[in-house]
Enzyme design. Structure first.
Site, PDB file in Angstrom:
ATOM      1  N   ARG A   1       0.855  -0.941   0.079  1.00 54.76           N
ATOM      2  CA  ARG A   1      -0.245   0.010  -0.093  1.00 54.76           C
ATOM      3  C   ARG A   1       0.991   1.321  -0.188  1.00 54.76           C
ATOM      4  NH1 ARG A   1      -1.481   1.573   4.477  1.00 54.76           N
ATOM      5  NH2 ARG A   1      -2.060  -0.369   5.624  1.00 54.76           N
TER       6      ARG A   1
ATOM      7  N   LYS B   1      -8.666   7.343 -18.976  1.00 55.76           N
ATOM      8  CA  LYS B   1      -8.793   7.861 -20.280  1.00 55.76           C
ATOM      9  C   LYS B   1      -7.646   7.808 -21.140  1.00 55.76           C
ATOM     10  CE  LYS B   1     -12.695   8.277 -17.987  1.00 55.76           C
ATOM     11  NZ  LYS B   1     -12.940   9.626 -17.383  1.00 55.76           N
TER      12      LYS B   1
ATOM     13  N   ASP C   1      -7.591  19.181 -13.802  1.00 55.44           N
ATOM     14  CA  ASP C   1      -7.850  17.995 -14.301  1.00 55.44           C
ATOM     15  C   ASP C   1      -7.170  17.999 -15.614  1.00 55.44           C
ATOM     16  OD1 ASP C   1      -9.180  15.595 -15.357  1.00 55.44           O
ATOM     17  OD2 ASP C   1     -10.616  15.931 -13.971  1.00 55.44           O
TER      18      ASP C   1
ATOM     19  N   TYR D   1     -16.139  17.541 -14.570  1.00 59.26           N
ATOM     20  CA  TYR D   1     -16.549  16.330 -14.661  1.00 59.26           C
ATOM     21  C   TYR D   1     -17.570  16.044 -13.454  1.00 59.26           C
ATOM     22  CZ  TYR D   1     -16.293  11.344 -14.076  1.00 59.26           C
ATOM     23  OH  TYR D   1     -16.552   9.896 -14.214  1.00 59.26           O
TER      24      TYR D   1
HETATM   25  C1  LIG Z   1     -13.482   9.950 -15.901  1.00 61.79           C
HETATM   26  C2  LIG Z   1     -12.869  11.446 -15.256  1.00 61.79           C
HETATM   27  C3  LIG Z   1     -12.715  11.505 -13.960  1.00 61.79           C
HETATM   28  C4  LIG Z   1     -12.912  10.419 -13.087  1.00 61.79           C
HETATM   29  O1  LIG Z   1     -11.917   9.375 -13.261  1.00 61.79           O
HETATM   30  P1  LIG Z   1     -12.295   7.920 -13.041  1.00 61.79           P
HETATM   31  O2  LIG Z   1     -11.164   7.228 -13.176  1.00 61.79           O
HETATM   32  O3  LIG Z   1     -13.497   7.379 -13.622  1.00 61.79           O
HETATM   33  O4  LIG Z   1     -12.594   7.831 -11.336  1.00 61.79           O
HETATM   34  C5  LIG Z   1     -12.399  12.821 -13.592  1.00 61.79           C
HETATM   35  N1  LIG Z   1     -12.255  13.668 -14.463  1.00 61.79           N
HETATM   36  C6  LIG Z   1     -12.593  13.683 -15.981  1.00 61.79           C
HETATM   37  C7  LIG Z   1     -12.363  14.640 -16.721  1.00 61.79           C
HETATM   38  C8  LIG Z   1     -12.889  12.405 -16.202  1.00 61.79           C
HETATM   39  O5  LIG Z   1     -13.127  12.207 -17.644  1.00 61.79           O
END
Ligand SMILES: *Cc1c(COP(=O)(O)O)cnc(C)c1O
Length: 404
Positions: A54, A203, A178, A106
Protein backbone atom coordinates in the site's frame (compact mmCIF):
# COMPACT_ATOMS: atom_id res chain seq x y z
CA UNK A 1 18.23 3.13 -22.79
CA UNK A 2 21.45 4.45 -21.25
CA UNK A 3 21.69 7.93 -19.75
CA UNK A 4 18.99 10.12 -18.24
CA UNK A 5 15.68 9.95 -20.14
CA UNK A 6 14.53 13.19 -18.47
CA UNK A 7 16.91 15.10 -20.79
CA UNK A 8 15.10 13.70 -23.81
CA UNK A 9 11.98 14.52 -25.82
CA UNK A 10 8.45 13.72 -24.71
CA UNK A 11 8.01 10.51 -26.71
CA UNK A 12 11.34 9.13 -25.44
CA UNK A 13 10.41 9.87 -21.84
CA UNK A 14 7.00 8.26 -22.34
CA UNK A 15 8.81 4.99 -23.07
CA UNK A 16 11.83 5.23 -20.77
CA UNK A 17 11.31 7.62 -17.82
CA UNK A 18 11.25 5.67 -14.57
CA UNK A 19 11.73 2.44 -16.52
CA UNK A 20 15.39 1.35 -16.67
CA UNK A 21 15.91 -2.38 -17.38
CA UNK A 22 15.17 -4.39 -14.25
CA UNK A 23 18.24 -4.90 -12.01
CA UNK A 24 18.09 -8.65 -11.45
CA UNK A 25 17.19 -9.93 -14.92
CA UNK A 26 17.48 -7.06 -17.39
CA UNK A 27 13.76 -7.29 -18.21
CA UNK A 28 13.14 -4.40 -20.61
CA UNK A 29 9.54 -3.95 -19.49
CA UNK A 30 8.83 -3.06 -15.87
CA UNK A 31 7.62 -6.29 -14.22
CA UNK A 32 4.24 -6.53 -12.48
CA UNK A 33 5.37 -6.86 -8.87
CA UNK A 34 2.33 -8.82 -7.76
CA UNK A 35 3.22 -8.93 -4.08
CA UNK A 36 1.63 -7.40 -0.99
CA UNK A 37 4.77 -7.35 1.16
CA UNK A 38 8.58 -7.28 0.90
CA UNK A 39 11.15 -9.27 2.91
CA UNK A 40 13.58 -7.39 5.16
CA UNK A 41 17.22 -8.40 5.83
CA UNK A 42 16.84 -7.33 9.46
CA UNK A 43 14.27 -5.24 11.31
CA UNK A 44 13.82 -2.06 9.28
CA UNK A 45 16.56 -3.06 6.81
CA UNK A 46 14.78 -3.42 3.46
CA UNK A 47 16.15 -4.75 0.15
CA UNK A 48 15.23 -1.68 -1.87
CA UNK A 49 13.10 0.63 0.23
CA UNK A 50 9.86 -1.35 -0.04
CA UNK A 51 8.00 -2.72 3.00
CA UNK A 52 4.29 -3.07 2.26
CA UNK A 53 2.60 -2.58 -1.10
CA UNK A 54 0.00 0.00 0.00
CA UNK A 55 2.92 2.29 0.84
CA UNK A 56 4.89 1.50 -2.31
CA UNK A 57 5.35 -1.04 -5.08
CA UNK A 58 8.07 -0.93 -7.80
CA UNK A 59 5.57 -1.08 -10.70
CA UNK A 60 3.74 1.87 -9.18
CA UNK A 61 7.02 3.74 -8.57
CA UNK A 62 7.92 3.42 -12.27
CA UNK A 63 4.56 4.88 -13.30
CA UNK A 64 4.78 7.69 -10.75
CA UNK A 65 8.24 8.65 -12.05
CA UNK A 66 7.09 8.45 -15.67
CA UNK A 67 4.01 10.67 -15.26
CA UNK A 68 6.00 13.22 -13.24
CA UNK A 69 8.52 13.41 -16.09
CA UNK A 70 5.81 13.80 -18.74
CA UNK A 71 3.97 16.54 -16.85
CA UNK A 72 7.22 18.40 -16.20
CA UNK A 73 6.76 17.96 -12.44
CA UNK A 74 8.81 16.55 -9.57
CA UNK A 75 6.44 14.18 -7.77
CA UNK A 76 3.91 11.70 -9.17
CA UNK A 77 1.29 9.73 -7.22
CA UNK A 78 -0.90 6.88 -8.44
CA UNK A 79 -4.41 6.06 -7.24
CA UNK A 80 -7.10 3.45 -7.77
CA UNK A 81 -9.20 5.80 -9.95
CA UNK A 82 -9.43 9.41 -11.03
CA UNK A 83 -11.92 10.00 -8.23
CA UNK A 84 -9.58 8.37 -5.71
CA UNK A 85 -6.87 10.81 -6.87
CA UNK A 86 -9.25 13.77 -6.45
CA UNK A 87 -10.50 12.60 -3.07
CA UNK A 88 -7.00 12.05 -1.68
CA UNK A 89 -5.87 15.45 -2.92
CA UNK A 90 -8.87 17.02 -1.15
CA UNK A 91 -7.77 15.44 2.15
CA UNK A 92 -5.04 18.11 2.12
CA UNK A 93 -7.77 20.64 2.98
CA UNK A 94 -9.73 21.29 6.19
CA UNK A 95 -13.26 22.06 7.36
CA UNK A 96 -13.88 25.76 6.73
CA UNK A 97 -11.76 25.83 3.57
CA UNK A 98 -13.48 27.13 0.44
CA UNK A 99 -12.98 25.82 -3.09
CA UNK A 100 -13.74 27.50 -6.43
CA UNK A 101 -14.95 24.83 -8.80
CA UNK A 102 -15.29 25.35 -12.56
CA UNK A 103 -18.98 25.27 -13.52
CA UNK A 104 -18.37 22.73 -16.28
CA UNK A 105 -16.33 20.12 -14.34
CA UNK A 106 -16.63 16.35 -14.55
CA UNK A 107 -19.95 15.33 -12.96
CA UNK A 108 -18.25 13.01 -10.48
CA UNK A 109 -16.06 15.87 -9.26
CA UNK A 110 -19.11 18.07 -8.72
CA UNK A 111 -20.87 15.20 -6.92
CA UNK A 112 -17.85 14.66 -4.64
CA UNK A 113 -17.87 18.32 -3.58
CA UNK A 114 -21.66 18.66 -3.42
CA UNK A 115 -22.55 15.42 -1.64
CA UNK A 116 -19.44 14.19 0.18
CA UNK A 117 -16.87 16.91 0.96
CA UNK A 118 -19.60 19.43 1.88
CA UNK A 119 -20.59 17.06 4.73
CA UNK A 120 -17.04 17.45 6.06
CA UNK A 121 -17.14 21.23 6.10
CA UNK A 122 -15.44 22.02 2.78
CA UNK A 123 -17.52 24.62 0.96
CA UNK A 124 -17.43 25.45 -2.73
CA UNK A 125 -18.87 27.72 -5.39
CA UNK A 126 -19.38 26.85 -9.04
CA UNK A 127 -17.85 29.59 -11.16
CA UNK A 128 -17.57 30.21 -14.90
CA UNK A 129 -13.77 30.23 -15.06
CA UNK A 130 -13.81 31.39 -18.69
CA UNK A 131 -14.74 34.83 -17.22
CA UNK A 132 -11.79 36.42 -15.36
CA UNK A 133 -14.01 39.02 -13.58
CA UNK A 134 -16.35 36.32 -12.27
CA UNK A 135 -13.36 34.25 -11.18
CA UNK A 136 -11.78 37.19 -9.39
CA UNK A 137 -15.07 37.98 -7.61
CA UNK A 138 -15.46 34.41 -6.33
CA UNK A 139 -12.43 34.47 -4.00
CA UNK A 140 -13.06 34.67 -0.27
CA UNK A 141 -10.53 34.84 2.56
CA UNK A 142 -11.14 31.10 3.12
CA UNK A 143 -10.50 30.12 -0.52
CA UNK A 144 -7.68 27.58 -0.59
CA UNK A 145 -8.14 25.86 -3.94
CA UNK A 146 -9.33 26.52 -7.48
CA UNK A 147 -10.27 23.39 -9.40
CA UNK A 148 -10.49 23.59 -13.17
CA UNK A 149 -10.80 21.32 -16.12
CA UNK A 150 -9.84 22.35 -19.66
CA UNK A 151 -11.04 21.54 -22.25
CA UNK A 152 -14.27 21.06 -20.34
CA UNK A 153 -16.70 18.20 -20.51
CA UNK A 154 -18.90 18.01 -22.54
CA UNK A 155 -18.89 21.51 -24.11
CA UNK A 156 -15.12 21.61 -24.78
CA UNK A 157 -14.67 25.17 -23.53
CA UNK A 158 -11.08 26.23 -22.85
CA UNK A 159 -9.96 28.10 -19.75
CA UNK A 160 -6.73 30.10 -19.67
CA UNK A 161 -4.66 28.10 -17.16
CA UNK A 162 -1.90 30.69 -16.71
CA UNK A 163 -4.43 33.45 -16.04
CA UNK A 164 -6.35 31.44 -13.41
CA UNK A 165 -3.05 30.35 -11.80
CA UNK A 166 -2.08 34.01 -11.38
CA UNK A 167 -5.47 34.86 -9.86
CA UNK A 168 -5.30 31.89 -7.47
CA UNK A 169 -1.78 32.78 -6.33
CA UNK A 170 -2.69 36.44 -5.85
CA UNK A 171 -5.28 35.18 -3.34
CA UNK A 172 -2.88 32.69 -1.69
CA UNK A 173 -4.87 29.77 -3.10
CA UNK A 174 -3.63 26.75 -5.05
CA UNK A 175 -4.68 25.71 -8.54
CA UNK A 176 -5.50 22.09 -9.45
CA UNK A 177 -6.06 21.24 -13.12
CA UNK A 178 -7.80 18.06 -14.24
CA UNK A 179 -5.77 17.32 -17.38
CA UNK A 180 -7.67 14.18 -18.41
CA UNK A 181 -9.03 15.51 -21.71
CA UNK A 182 -5.79 16.97 -23.06
CA UNK A 183 -3.09 14.67 -21.60
CA UNK A 184 0.46 16.01 -21.11
CA UNK A 185 1.14 15.49 -24.80
CA UNK A 186 -1.09 18.49 -25.53
CA UNK A 187 -1.05 20.50 -22.30
CA UNK A 188 1.14 20.66 -19.18
CA UNK A 189 -0.56 22.77 -16.52
CA UNK A 190 2.39 22.82 -14.10
CA UNK A 191 4.42 24.69 -16.73
CA UNK A 192 1.61 27.28 -16.85
CA UNK A 193 1.65 27.84 -13.08
CA UNK A 194 -0.76 25.19 -11.74
CA UNK A 195 0.12 23.57 -8.41
CA UNK A 196 -1.48 20.15 -9.02
CA UNK A 197 -2.26 18.14 -12.13
CA UNK A 198 -4.89 15.41 -11.77
CA UNK A 199 -5.70 12.64 -14.25
CA UNK A 200 -8.29 10.02 -14.75
CA UNK A 201 -5.69 7.68 -16.32
CA UNK A 202 -8.71 5.55 -17.22
CA UNK A 203 -8.97 7.74 -20.32
CA UNK A 204 -6.13 8.82 -22.68
CA UNK A 205 -3.18 7.75 -20.52
CA UNK A 206 -4.40 4.15 -20.26
CA UNK A 207 -5.84 4.60 -23.72
CA UNK A 208 -7.35 1.16 -24.27
CA UNK A 209 -10.52 1.13 -22.12
CA UNK A 210 -9.16 -1.69 -19.98
CA UNK A 211 -8.26 -0.04 -16.65
CA UNK A 212 -9.61 2.44 -14.09
CA UNK A 213 -6.79 4.54 -12.63
CA UNK A 214 -5.84 8.01 -11.35
CA UNK A 215 -2.70 10.15 -11.07
CA UNK A 216 -1.57 13.40 -9.41
CA UNK A 217 1.61 15.37 -10.19
CA UNK A 218 3.03 18.35 -8.30
CA UNK A 219 6.30 20.20 -7.67
CA UNK A 220 6.13 21.40 -4.07
CA UNK A 221 8.20 19.10 -1.80
CA UNK A 222 6.25 19.80 1.39
CA UNK A 223 2.87 19.27 -0.30
CA UNK A 224 4.23 16.10 -1.91
CA UNK A 225 5.22 14.76 1.48
CA UNK A 226 1.72 15.42 2.80
CA UNK A 227 0.14 13.80 -0.25
CA UNK A 228 2.38 10.73 0.14
CA UNK A 229 1.23 10.48 3.75
CA UNK A 230 -2.43 10.64 2.68
CA UNK A 231 -1.92 8.23 -0.24
CA UNK A 232 -0.76 5.65 2.29
CA UNK A 233 -3.07 6.61 5.15
CA UNK A 234 -6.24 6.76 3.04
CA UNK A 235 -5.18 3.73 0.98
CA UNK A 236 -6.97 4.34 -2.33
CA UNK A 237 -4.01 2.87 -4.26
CA UNK A 238 -3.94 0.95 -7.56
CA UNK A 239 -2.72 -2.61 -7.90
CA UNK A 240 0.52 -3.35 -9.78
CA UNK A 241 -1.24 -4.81 -12.83
CA UNK A 242 -3.25 -1.61 -13.27
CA UNK A 243 -0.03 0.41 -13.01
CA UNK A 244 1.52 -1.83 -15.67
CA UNK A 245 -1.45 -1.24 -18.00
CA UNK A 246 -1.15 2.54 -17.63
CA UNK A 247 2.64 2.43 -18.18
CA UNK A 248 2.03 0.40 -21.31
CA UNK A 249 -0.66 2.79 -22.54
CA UNK A 250 1.55 5.84 -21.97
CA UNK A 251 4.27 4.46 -24.26
CA UNK A 252 2.08 5.21 -27.30
CA UNK A 253 0.46 8.39 -25.97
CA UNK A 254 2.09 10.67 -28.57
CA UNK A 255 1.13 8.65 -31.64
CA UNK A 256 -2.34 8.00 -30.29
CA UNK A 257 -3.04 11.66 -29.45
CA UNK A 258 -1.89 12.75 -32.91
CA UNK A 259 -4.23 10.26 -34.56
CA UNK A 260 -7.13 11.10 -32.20
CA UNK A 261 -6.58 14.76 -33.11
CA UNK A 262 -6.42 14.13 -36.86
CA UNK A 263 -9.55 11.96 -36.84
CA UNK A 264 -11.44 14.33 -34.53
CA UNK A 265 -10.65 17.28 -36.77
CA UNK A 266 -12.08 15.45 -39.77
CA UNK A 267 -15.18 14.50 -37.77
CA UNK A 268 -15.62 18.10 -36.55
CA UNK A 269 -15.26 19.49 -40.10
CA UNK A 270 -17.77 16.93 -41.38
CA UNK A 271 -20.31 17.69 -38.65
CA UNK A 272 -19.93 21.46 -39.11
CA UNK A 273 -21.16 21.08 -42.71
CA UNK A 274 -23.97 18.65 -41.94
CA UNK A 275 -27.61 19.88 -42.20
CA UNK A 276 -28.77 17.73 -39.22
CA UNK A 277 -26.24 19.41 -36.91
CA UNK A 278 -26.97 22.72 -35.21
CA UNK A 279 -23.58 23.47 -33.61
CA UNK A 280 -20.22 21.70 -33.23
CA UNK A 281 -17.90 22.08 -30.23
CA UNK A 282 -14.25 21.32 -30.96
CA UNK A 283 -11.33 23.47 -29.76
CA UNK A 284 -9.39 22.79 -32.97
CA UNK A 285 -11.94 24.52 -35.22
CA UNK A 286 -10.61 28.00 -36.02
CA UNK A 287 -14.14 29.38 -35.50
CA UNK A 288 -14.43 27.87 -31.99
CA UNK A 289 -14.88 30.63 -29.40
CA UNK A 290 -12.07 29.14 -27.30
CA UNK A 291 -9.62 28.27 -30.09
CA UNK A 292 -7.06 30.94 -29.16
CA UNK A 293 -7.09 29.92 -25.47
CA UNK A 294 -6.75 26.25 -26.39
CA UNK A 295 -3.69 27.16 -28.50
CA UNK A 296 -2.17 29.07 -25.57
CA UNK A 297 -2.71 26.13 -23.21
CA UNK A 298 -1.56 23.56 -25.76
CA UNK A 299 1.67 25.46 -26.41
CA UNK A 300 2.77 23.98 -23.05
CA UNK A 301 2.32 20.40 -24.31
CA UNK A 302 5.02 17.78 -24.75
CA UNK A 303 4.30 17.79 -28.50
CA UNK A 304 5.83 21.23 -28.99
CA UNK A 305 8.39 21.23 -26.19
CA UNK A 306 11.45 21.08 -28.45
CA UNK A 307 10.25 23.81 -30.85
CA UNK A 308 11.81 27.17 -30.05
CA UNK A 309 11.08 29.09 -33.23
CA UNK A 310 7.52 30.56 -33.02
CA UNK A 311 6.56 29.51 -36.54
CA UNK A 312 7.60 25.89 -36.09
CA UNK A 313 5.78 25.90 -32.73
CA UNK A 314 2.52 26.81 -34.48
CA UNK A 315 3.11 24.11 -37.09
CA UNK A 316 3.89 21.56 -34.37
CA UNK A 317 0.71 22.55 -32.52
CA UNK A 318 -1.40 21.94 -35.59
CA UNK A 319 0.32 18.61 -36.21
CA UNK A 320 -0.33 17.51 -32.61
CA UNK A 321 -4.02 18.36 -32.98
CA UNK A 322 -6.60 19.36 -30.39
CA UNK A 323 -7.56 16.06 -28.85
CA UNK A 324 -10.18 13.45 -29.62
CA UNK A 325 -13.32 14.87 -27.96
CA UNK A 326 -16.04 16.44 -30.13
CA UNK A 327 -19.60 17.29 -29.16
CA UNK A 328 -22.51 18.70 -31.12
CA UNK A 329 -26.12 19.80 -30.85
CA UNK A 330 -28.54 17.82 -32.99
CA UNK A 331 -31.22 19.71 -34.90
CA UNK A 332 -34.48 18.13 -33.81
CA UNK A 333 -33.73 18.21 -30.08
CA UNK A 334 -33.45 15.38 -27.61
CA UNK A 335 -35.33 12.82 -29.72
CA UNK A 336 -32.93 13.36 -32.62
CA UNK A 337 -29.89 13.14 -30.33
CA UNK A 338 -31.11 9.86 -28.82
CA UNK A 339 -31.83 8.51 -32.32
CA UNK A 340 -28.30 9.37 -33.51
CA UNK A 341 -26.50 7.73 -30.57
CA UNK A 342 -28.54 4.56 -31.12
CA UNK A 343 -27.81 4.40 -34.85
CA UNK A 344 -24.02 4.26 -35.15
CA UNK A 345 -22.24 1.00 -35.88
CA UNK A 346 -18.54 1.72 -35.31
CA UNK A 347 -19.07 4.37 -32.61
CA UNK A 348 -20.10 2.28 -29.59
CA UNK A 349 -22.82 3.65 -27.34
CA UNK A 350 -21.00 3.87 -24.00
CA UNK A 351 -19.81 6.23 -21.27
CA UNK A 352 -16.11 7.02 -20.81
CA UNK A 353 -13.63 8.27 -23.41
CA UNK A 354 -10.01 8.30 -24.47
CA UNK A 355 -9.63 4.73 -25.71
CA UNK A 356 -8.52 3.66 -29.19
CA UNK A 357 -12.13 2.81 -30.09
CA UNK A 358 -14.71 5.47 -30.92
CA UNK A 359 -17.56 6.00 -28.45
CA UNK A 360 -20.78 7.99 -28.67
CA UNK A 361 -23.14 9.03 -25.90
CA UNK A 362 -26.01 11.28 -24.87
CA UNK A 363 -24.59 13.24 -21.90
CA UNK A 364 -28.01 14.40 -20.66
CA UNK A 365 -29.18 10.82 -20.11
CA UNK A 366 -25.82 9.13 -19.48
CA UNK A 367 -22.61 10.71 -18.11
CA UNK A 368 -24.38 13.86 -16.91
CA UNK A 369 -27.73 12.35 -15.85
CA UNK A 370 -26.90 12.76 -12.16
CA UNK A 371 -26.58 16.51 -12.79
CA UNK A 372 -30.18 16.99 -13.96
CA UNK A 373 -31.62 19.98 -12.11
CA UNK A 374 -28.14 21.03 -10.87
CA UNK A 375 -26.38 24.19 -12.05
CA UNK A 376 -24.31 22.13 -14.48
CA UNK A 377 -27.11 20.47 -16.43
CA UNK A 378 -26.26 19.99 -20.14
CA UNK A 379 -28.40 20.62 -23.27
CA UNK A 380 -30.76 17.73 -24.08
CA UNK A 381 -29.89 17.75 -27.79
CA UNK A 382 -26.17 17.32 -27.09
CA UNK A 383 -24.24 14.31 -28.43
CA UNK A 384 -20.66 13.63 -27.27
CA UNK A 385 -18.09 11.70 -29.30
CA UNK A 386 -14.81 10.23 -28.16
CA UNK A 387 -13.18 9.90 -31.57
CA UNK A 388 -10.93 6.84 -31.70
CA UNK A 389 -8.06 5.95 -33.98
CA UNK A 390 -9.94 3.74 -36.44
CA UNK A 391 -9.85 4.59 -40.16
CA UNK A 392 -11.27 8.13 -40.42
CA UNK A 393 -13.24 7.42 -43.62
CA UNK A 394 -15.06 4.61 -41.81
CA UNK A 395 -15.88 6.95 -38.93
CA UNK A 396 -17.28 9.63 -41.26
CA UNK A 397 -19.36 7.06 -43.16
CA UNK A 398 -20.74 5.74 -39.86
CA UNK A 399 -21.76 9.24 -38.69
CA UNK A 400 -23.24 10.02 -42.12
CA UNK A 401 -25.56 7.01 -41.99
CA UNK A 402 -26.51 7.69 -38.34
CA UNK A 403 -27.37 11.34 -39.07
CA UNK A 404 -29.59 10.51 -42.02
C1 LIG B 1 -13.47 10.00 -15.93
C2 LIG B 1 -13.07 11.31 -15.41
C3 LIG B 1 -12.79 11.51 -14.05
C4 LIG B 1 -12.96 10.42 -13.02
O1 LIG B 1 -12.06 9.40 -13.20
P1 LIG B 1 -12.32 7.85 -12.83
O2 LIG B 1 -11.07 7.19 -13.29
O3 LIG B 1 -13.55 7.43 -13.58
O4 LIG B 1 -12.53 7.79 -11.36
C5 LIG B 1 -12.35 12.77 -13.65
N1 LIG B 1 -12.23 13.78 -14.53
C6 LIG B 1 -12.50 13.63 -15.84
C7 LIG B 1 -12.34 14.78 -16.75
C8 LIG B 1 -12.93 12.39 -16.31
O5 LIG B 1 -13.22 12.26 -17.62
Amino acid sequence: MKGNPNDKGFETRAIHAGQPPEQGTGAVTVPIYQTSTFAQHAVGETYGGYEYARTGNPTRTALEACIASLEGGKHGFAFASGMAATTTLCYLFQPGDHVILGDDVYGGTYRLFARVLSRYGITFDLVDLTQPEKTEAAFRPQTKLVWLETPTNPLLKSIDIAQVADLAHAHSARLAVDNTFASPYLQRPLLLGADFVVHSATKYLGGHSDVVHGLVVLNDDALAERLAFHQNAVGAVPGPFDCFLVLRGIKTLGVRMRQHGENARRVADFLAEHPAVEQVFYPGLPGNAYHAIARRNFASGGSVASETDPHSRETALDRAGFGGMVSFLAKGGEAAARQIVSSTQIFTLAESLGGVESLIEHPGAMTHASLAGSPIEVPASLVRLSVGIENADDLLADLAQALE
